[in-house]
Scaffold this active site. Structure first.
Site, PDB file in Angstrom:
ATOM      1  N   ARG A  28      46.484 114.135  89.732  1.00 22.62           N
ATOM      2  CA  ARG A  28      46.907 112.761  89.077  1.00 22.62           C
ATOM      3  C   ARG A  28      48.583 112.630  88.864  1.00 22.62           C
ATOM      4  O   ARG A  28      48.852 111.486  88.463  1.00 22.62           O
ATOM      5  CB  ARG A  28      46.411 112.762  87.775  1.00 22.62           C
ATOM      6  CG  ARG A  28      45.148 112.135  87.816  1.00 22.62           C
ATOM      7  CD  ARG A  28      44.588 111.951  86.460  1.00 22.62           C
ATOM      8  NE  ARG A  28      43.627 110.976  85.912  1.00 22.62           N
ATOM      9  CZ  ARG A  28      42.453 111.105  85.852  1.00 22.62           C
ATOM     10  NH1 ARG A  28      41.749 111.937  86.446  1.00 22.62           N
ATOM     11  NH2 ARG A  28      41.532 109.963  85.183  1.00 22.62           N
ATOM     12  N   ARG A  85      44.904 104.563  80.227  1.00 26.35           N
ATOM     13  CA  ARG A  85      44.510 105.105  81.423  1.00 26.35           C
ATOM     14  C   ARG A  85      45.059 104.577  82.507  1.00 26.35           C
ATOM     15  O   ARG A  85      45.244 105.155  83.596  1.00 26.35           O
ATOM     16  CB  ARG A  85      42.858 105.323  81.357  1.00 26.35           C
ATOM     17  CG  ARG A  85      42.456 106.494  80.333  1.00 26.35           C
ATOM     18  CD  ARG A  85      41.134 106.379  80.192  1.00 26.35           C
ATOM     19  NE  ARG A  85      40.129 106.681  81.141  1.00 26.35           N
ATOM     20  CZ  ARG A  85      38.853 105.989  81.098  1.00 26.35           C
ATOM     21  NH1 ARG A  85      38.250 105.628  80.095  1.00 26.35           N
ATOM     22  NH2 ARG A  85      38.179 106.265  82.247  1.00 26.35           N
ATOM     23  N   ARG A 101      31.130  96.395  81.133  1.00 21.74           N
ATOM     24  CA  ARG A 101      30.250  97.454  81.436  1.00 21.74           C
ATOM     25  C   ARG A 101      29.926  98.275  80.000  1.00 21.74           C
ATOM     26  O   ARG A 101      28.983  98.729  79.490  1.00 21.74           O
ATOM     27  CB  ARG A 101      30.691  98.618  82.472  1.00 21.74           C
ATOM     28  CG  ARG A 101      29.514  99.516  82.937  1.00 21.74           C
ATOM     29  CD  ARG A 101      30.047 100.662  83.837  1.00 21.74           C
ATOM     30  NE  ARG A 101      31.031 101.234  83.057  1.00 21.74           N
ATOM     31  CZ  ARG A 101      31.961 102.155  83.445  1.00 21.74           C
ATOM     32  NH1 ARG A 101      32.180 102.190  84.737  1.00 21.74           N
ATOM     33  NH2 ARG A 101      32.442 102.874  82.551  1.00 21.74           N
ATOM     34  N   LYS A 136      35.339 106.487  92.000  1.00 17.52           N
ATOM     35  CA  LYS A 136      35.356 107.630  92.760  1.00 17.52           C
ATOM     36  C   LYS A 136      34.210 108.679  92.402  1.00 17.52           C
ATOM     37  O   LYS A 136      33.795 109.266  93.317  1.00 17.52           O
ATOM     38  CB  LYS A 136      36.663 108.352  92.085  1.00 17.52           C
ATOM     39  CG  LYS A 136      37.958 107.619  92.084  1.00 17.52           C
ATOM     40  CD  LYS A 136      39.304 108.575  91.907  1.00 17.52           C
ATOM     41  CE  LYS A 136      39.078 108.730  90.247  1.00 17.52           C
ATOM     42  NZ  LYS A 136      39.262 107.759  89.602  1.00 17.52           N
ATOM     43  N   ARG A 154      31.854 107.223  76.564  1.00 13.53           N
ATOM     44  CA  ARG A 154      32.732 108.222  76.378  1.00 13.53           C
ATOM     45  C   ARG A 154      33.931 107.726  75.435  1.00 13.53           C
ATOM     46  O   ARG A 154      34.041 106.648  75.228  1.00 13.53           O
ATOM     47  CB  ARG A 154      33.583 108.244  77.575  1.00 13.53           C
ATOM     48  CG  ARG A 154      32.873 109.190  78.811  1.00 13.53           C
ATOM     49  CD  ARG A 154      33.291 109.097  80.258  1.00 13.53           C
ATOM     50  NE  ARG A 154      34.802 108.864  80.174  1.00 13.53           N
ATOM     51  CZ  ARG A 154      35.525 109.059  81.524  1.00 13.53           C
ATOM     52  NH1 ARG A 154      34.838 109.074  82.635  1.00 13.53           N
ATOM     53  NH2 ARG A 154      36.856 108.881  81.502  1.00 13.53           N
TER      54      ARG A 154
HETATM   55  P1  AMP Z   1      38.626 110.991  84.464  1.00 11.89           P
HETATM   56  O1  AMP Z   1      37.101 111.204  83.908  1.00 11.89           O
HETATM   57  O2  AMP Z   1      38.815 111.373  85.580  1.00 11.89           O
HETATM   58  O3  AMP Z   1      38.752 109.380  84.266  1.00 11.89           O
HETATM   59  O4  AMP Z   1      39.460 111.871  83.438  1.00 11.89           O
HETATM   60  C1  AMP Z   1      39.374 111.407  81.925  1.00 11.89           C
HETATM   61  C2  AMP Z   1      40.389 112.112  81.361  1.00 11.89           C
HETATM   62  O5  AMP Z   1      40.689 113.436  81.433  1.00 11.89           O
HETATM   63  C3  AMP Z   1      41.721 111.359  81.711  1.00 11.89           C
HETATM   64  O6  AMP Z   1      41.990 110.174  81.200  1.00 11.89           O
HETATM   65  C4  AMP Z   1      42.789 112.755  81.401  1.00 11.89           C
HETATM   66  O7  AMP Z   1      43.096 112.431  79.849  1.00 11.89           O
HETATM   67  C5  AMP Z   1      41.968 113.726  81.446  1.00 11.89           C
HETATM   68  N1  AMP Z   1      42.245 114.523  83.043  1.00 11.89           N
HETATM   69  C6  AMP Z   1      41.209 114.453  84.000  1.00 11.89           C
HETATM   70  N2  AMP Z   1      42.044 114.727  85.350  1.00 11.89           N
HETATM   71  C7  AMP Z   1      43.013 115.023  84.878  1.00 11.89           C
HETATM   72  C8  AMP Z   1      44.485 115.497  85.745  1.00 11.89           C
HETATM   73  N3  AMP Z   1      44.040 115.771  87.018  1.00 11.89           N
HETATM   74  N4  AMP Z   1      45.514 115.300  85.173  1.00 11.89           N
HETATM   75  C9  AMP Z   1      45.662 115.157  83.654  1.00 11.89           C
HETATM   76  N5  AMP Z   1      44.614 114.845  83.032  1.00 11.89           N
HETATM   77  C10 AMP Z   1      43.542 114.566  83.519  1.00 11.89           C
END
Ligand code: AMP
Length: 271
Positions: A88, A150, A127, A13, A139
């Site tokens: 989400r 996740r 990766r 994404k 991360r």
């Molecule tokens: P991402 O970089 O999008 O994979 O997000 C990393 C982490 O941030 C996720 O695993 C969640 O803990 C938190 N997070 C990001 N976006 C959201 C969202 N829209 N709702 C809830 N948690 C989020």
């Protein structure tokens, strides 16, 4: 153009969002990035989100909705945006609908990146292992345990959004496992003719100037309209004000003299 990119962690994404940013001159709104920045800066939101994120769970809806509401209200988001990692949950999607409706805005499309979850999990693990071997920063939530969480959070809480947006006639799906350039090309095809295709130069224009910059209209036209507006606004200003706003002494003096002469002539005519 207002678009959502839907897909599990690791589906690409972020990469595709960047390409949309370049092509359409819109901004990328990634709640993951914003939360990581909040964690790094130890803001109250960051302190609240830190452990939740490390575990690979979702941060509470009200926290992310507030972040997005703030961000969408900023000037640079007026040209449009691509949401990456938000919404989400269905509750977040409903909150987004209310937020956009309150501003008289609408979504143009939701792009669903379809992936094979087992292949995806193996890909991400490989990766991450390679990054660790190269001693690169990984991360906190890029470990097998958190990754599985996740992905499972995606399945149970985010995947239902596909049906939600299909019901609204907004969902467009493509194969997220194809090579990156092919995914980009597929997304561009899906977005062709959708919403306002604002070219790069649309950035930074006012609402009035942005409106006509649709497919077929040129950047040149918007720029000339902007110049015309500036001229009109400048024409109403007195010589002194023009000077204060950075106009040349000569043009300010000329303008001031012209006005004084006009006033004098009118006075004489009145007797
Ligand atoms: P991402 O970089 O999008 O994979 O997000 C990393 C982490 O941030 C996720 O695993 C969640 O803990 C938190 N997070 C990001 N976006 C959201 C969202 N829209 N709702 C809830 N948690 C989020």
């Amino acid at each position: 153009m207002r678009v959502i990119l839907l897909g599990p962690p690791g589906a690409g994404k972020g990469t595709q969002a960047q390409r949309l940013v370049e092509k359409y001159g819109i901004v990328q709104l990634s709640t993951g990035d914003m939360l990581r920045a909040a964690v790094a800066a130890s803001t109250p939101v960051g302190l609240r989100a830190k452990d939740i994120m490390t575990r690979g769970e979702l941060v509470p809806d009200e926290v992310v909705v507030a972040i997005i509401a703030d961000r969408i209200a900023q000037r640079d988001a007026a040209n449009g945006f691509v949401l990456d990692g938000f919404p989400r949950t269905v509750a977040q999607a409903e909150a987004l609908d209310r937020l956009l409706a309150s501003k008289g805005l609408k979504l143009d499309a939701v792009i669903n990146l379809k992936v094979d979850h087992d292949i995806l999990l193996r890909r991400i693990e490989t990766r991450v292992a390679q990054m660790r071997a190269r001693r690169e920063a990984v991360r906190a939530d890029d470990n097998p345990e958190a990754l599985k969480k996740r992905l499972s959070a995606y399945h149970s809480q985010t995947a239902p959004l596909a049906a939600y947006y299909r019901g609204k006639g907004l969902l467009k799906s493509t194969d997220g496992m194809a090579v990156i350039d092919d995914v980009t090309a597929a997304i561009e095809r899906l977005l062709a003719g959708v919403g306002e295709a604002i070219p790069q130069g649309g950035r930074g224009l006012t609402q009035r100037e942005r409106r006509p910059v649709r497919a077929g209209k040129t950047r040149k036209k918007a720029a000339s309209r902007k110049r015309a507006d500036a001229k009109r606004a400048g024409g109403r200003r007195s010589g002194r004000k023009r000077l204060a706003r950075g106009g040349s002494v000569k043009s300010a003096a000329r303008k001031g003299a012209r006005r004084r002469t006009t006033r004098l002539k009118a006075k004489r005519r009145r007797g």
